[in-house]
Design an enzyme around this catalytic site. Structure first.
Site, mmCIF file in Angstrom:
data_model
loop_
_atom_site.group_PDB
_atom_site.id
_atom_site.type_symbol
_atom_site.label_atom_id
_atom_site.label_comp_id
_atom_site.label_asym_id
_atom_site.label_seq_id
_atom_site.Cartn_x
_atom_site.Cartn_y
_atom_site.Cartn_z
ATOM 1 N N ARG A 170 28.991 -21.487 -49.539
ATOM 2 C CA ARG A 170 30.349 -21.499 -48.959
ATOM 3 C C ARG A 170 30.872 -20.069 -48.862
ATOM 4 O O ARG A 170 31.487 -19.680 -47.878
ATOM 5 C CB ARG A 170 31.297 -22.368 -49.802
ATOM 6 C CG ARG A 170 32.753 -22.207 -49.378
ATOM 7 C CD ARG A 170 33.695 -23.346 -49.753
ATOM 8 N NE ARG A 170 33.449 -23.954 -51.034
ATOM 9 C CZ ARG A 170 33.712 -23.402 -52.233
ATOM 10 N NH1 ARG A 170 34.273 -22.198 -52.297
ATOM 11 N NH2 ARG A 170 33.437 -24.045 -53.339
ATOM 12 N N TYR A 211 44.585 -24.623 -24.861
ATOM 13 C CA TYR A 211 43.751 -25.737 -25.292
ATOM 14 C C TYR A 211 44.611 -26.776 -26.021
ATOM 15 O O TYR A 211 45.354 -26.427 -26.950
ATOM 16 C CB TYR A 211 42.640 -25.205 -26.202
ATOM 17 C CG TYR A 211 41.722 -26.286 -26.691
ATOM 18 C CD1 TYR A 211 40.886 -26.946 -25.800
ATOM 19 C CD2 TYR A 211 41.701 -26.670 -28.023
ATOM 20 C CE1 TYR A 211 40.054 -27.963 -26.241
ATOM 21 C CE2 TYR A 211 40.866 -27.675 -28.464
ATOM 22 C CZ TYR A 211 40.046 -28.318 -27.559
ATOM 23 O OH TYR A 211 39.229 -29.322 -27.990
ATOM 24 N N ASP A 255 42.419 -16.145 -28.246
ATOM 25 C CA ASP A 255 41.325 -17.113 -28.147
ATOM 26 C C ASP A 255 40.470 -16.677 -26.955
ATOM 27 O O ASP A 255 40.880 -16.785 -25.803
ATOM 28 C CB ASP A 255 41.902 -18.525 -27.936
ATOM 29 C CG ASP A 255 40.811 -19.599 -27.893
ATOM 30 O OD1 ASP A 255 39.669 -19.277 -27.520
ATOM 31 O OD2 ASP A 255 41.116 -20.766 -28.214
ATOM 32 N N LYS A 279 31.220 -23.535 -27.125
ATOM 33 C CA LYS A 279 31.224 -23.376 -25.674
ATOM 34 C C LYS A 279 30.156 -22.360 -25.242
ATOM 35 O O LYS A 279 28.981 -22.607 -25.440
ATOM 36 C CB LYS A 279 32.635 -23.028 -25.208
ATOM 37 C CG LYS A 279 33.748 -23.875 -25.879
ATOM 38 C CD LYS A 279 33.690 -25.347 -25.525
ATOM 39 C CE LYS A 279 34.590 -26.229 -26.364
ATOM 40 N NZ LYS A 279 35.983 -25.878 -26.427
HETATM 41 C C1 LIG Z 1 37.054 -26.185 -27.299
HETATM 42 C C2 LIG Z 1 38.103 -25.171 -27.522
HETATM 43 C C3 LIG Z 1 38.687 -25.015 -28.782
HETATM 44 C C4 LIG Z 1 38.329 -25.910 -29.953
HETATM 45 O O1 LIG Z 1 37.027 -25.715 -30.378
HETATM 46 P P1 LIG Z 1 36.106 -26.874 -31.063
HETATM 47 O O2 LIG Z 1 34.821 -26.171 -31.255
HETATM 48 O O3 LIG Z 1 36.063 -28.004 -30.102
HETATM 49 O O4 LIG Z 1 36.783 -27.263 -32.334
HETATM 50 C C5 LIG Z 1 39.628 -24.016 -28.932
HETATM 51 N N1 LIG Z 1 39.982 -23.204 -27.897
HETATM 52 C C6 LIG Z 1 39.437 -23.336 -26.671
HETATM 53 C C7 LIG Z 1 39.855 -22.431 -25.577
HETATM 54 C C8 LIG Z 1 38.485 -24.320 -26.449
HETATM 55 O O5 LIG Z 1 37.956 -24.459 -25.228
#
Ligand SMILES: *Cc1c(COP(=O)(O)O)cnc(C)c1O
Length: 378
Positions: free
Chosen positions: A46, A98, A170, A195
């Site tokens: 962890r 998001y 982000d 992604k």
């Molecule tokens: C998918 C996404 C998230 C969340 O991520 P997860 O891996 O699904 O928890 C946050 N920000 C953006 C821009 C995303 O496309």
């Protein structure tokens, strides 16, 4: 070294004993201590795991940050970032973002006394106007999801820092291959590694990159204290995905340009939102902070019936949530990714029942375009 070389060498191993080229998966929860008060640098997974550490070092380097931290999902990473704030703190957030991030602010952190204001962060004056004495951070996406609006990272970094607030970006849509927010003044970068970084729709993950040591210490403490870490195997999958990030992004972007042209020319399509087709002011802002347009686009069709038919009739493209993989995916933001955003706010942003979002993959662009055509025209 060029970022293409650095991504291709993600996790390139220098194991003296075996000469292994790929970083091993250290599937170990705990590590033997050489003696009392001694450590190999790894005590318990962890806190730190050798495979995860290689991934974290890779991302810190790609984003130009001090340190990076890997989590079990993008939402776990964003939860860890928000955990550095306290009751009474206020955060300014992009209004077009998001849906899961909105849900986290509104249903979890609000109960802990952390409040958020949603503003159009593409307008620096709107951000400045939302600053209060309690504002501790500005959280943005650029381009936004799903309307692809552009926020000027340098301008918002300036406003944030003058207000003693952190700028959190982000960077999921652009990835460090196309955009490195820390170079533009951001303090913290977050990713859904699920992604483009992973790139194959086969692993969930989240990343935080901190610009400075002081922030790294705070996030590192939270990562170990709250424990939503990425597993060794998933860390390895992410490293493997990153090796082809540049070539995947180039190809997907090329496809997205062609797909956006084809959609614009189609009589049933009434609008296309793609960073490569912005107004000149937004385009110059985007080009000042990113080296490409990525492969996410949204488009509007004439009626809800056409939208629903299209997502049911696509054959090359999959009707599925998520984005950034080699396979093209189509989503219906109003009922999927952005369902948790209140209807009035969705309406104001433009997320209506005729808006679809497409993550363009690396297939043949002709096949993608042909698929959209046949599905639109059935
Ligand atoms: C998918 C996404 C998230 C969340 O991520 P997860 O891996 O699904 O928890 C946050 N920000 C953006 C821009 C995303 O496309």
């Amino acid at each position: 070294m060029d970022i293409r070389t650095r991504t291709a060498h993600a996790g390139l191993c220098s194991d003296e004993h075996t000469g292994a080229v790929s970083t091993p998966i250290y599937q170990s929860a705990t590590f033997r201590h050489p003696g009392v008060g001694q450590s190999t640098g790894f005590d318990y997974s962890r806190t730190a795991n050798p495979t995860r550490s290689v991934l974290e070092e890779t991302l810190a380097s790609l984003e130009g940050g001090d340190k990076a931290f890997a989590f079990s999902s993008g939402m776990a990473a964003i939860t860890a970032v928000l955990s550095i704030f306290s009751k009474g703190d206020h955060i300014i957030v992009s209004d077009d973002l998001y849906g899961g991030t909105y849900r986290l602010f509104e249903t979890v952190f609000k109960r802990f006394g952390i409040t958020a204001s949603y503003v159009d962060t593409s307008r620096p004056d709107a951000v400045l106007g939302a600053v209060t004495v309690n504002t501790k951070a500005v959280f943005i996406e650029t381009p936004t999801n799903p309307m692809m609006k552009i926020t000027d990272i340098r301008a918002i970094a300036g406003i944030s820092h003058e207000s003693n607030a952190l700028l959190i970006v982000d960077n999921t849509f652009m990835t460090p291959y196309l955009q490195r927010p820390i170079h533009c003044g951001a303090d913290i970068v977050v990713h859904s590694g699920t992604k483009y970084l992973g790139g194959h729709n086969d692993v969930l993950s989240g990343i935080i990159v901190c610009a400075r040591k002081e922030l790294s210490e705070r996030i590192g403490f939270i990562q170990n204290a709250t424990g939503g870490v990425l597993s060794p195997f998933d860390s390895w999958l992410l490293l493997r995905g990153i090796k082809t990030l540049a070539i995947r992004m180039d190809r997907a972007e090329e496809n997205a340009q062609r797909v956006s042209d084809a959609l614009l020319a189609h009589p049933l399509v009434t609008g296309v939102y793609y960073p490569g087709r912005l107004t000149s002011a937004s385009d110059s802002t985007h080009r000042s902070q990113a080296s490409g347009y990525g492969a996410m686009l949204s488009f509007r069709v004439k009626t809800r019936a056409i939208a629903e038919r299209l997502i049911q009739k696509v054959r090359v493209i999959s009707f599925a949530e998520s984005l950034g993989g080699v396979e093209s995916l189509i989503t219906f933001p109003m009922v999927q990714t952005h369902a948790d955003i209140p209807a009035a706010m969705r309406e104001k942003i433009g997320i209506t029942d005729t808006l679809l979002r497409l993550s363009v993959g690396i297939e043949s662009s002709d096949d993608i375009i042909e698929d959209l055509k046949q599905a639109l025209e059935q």
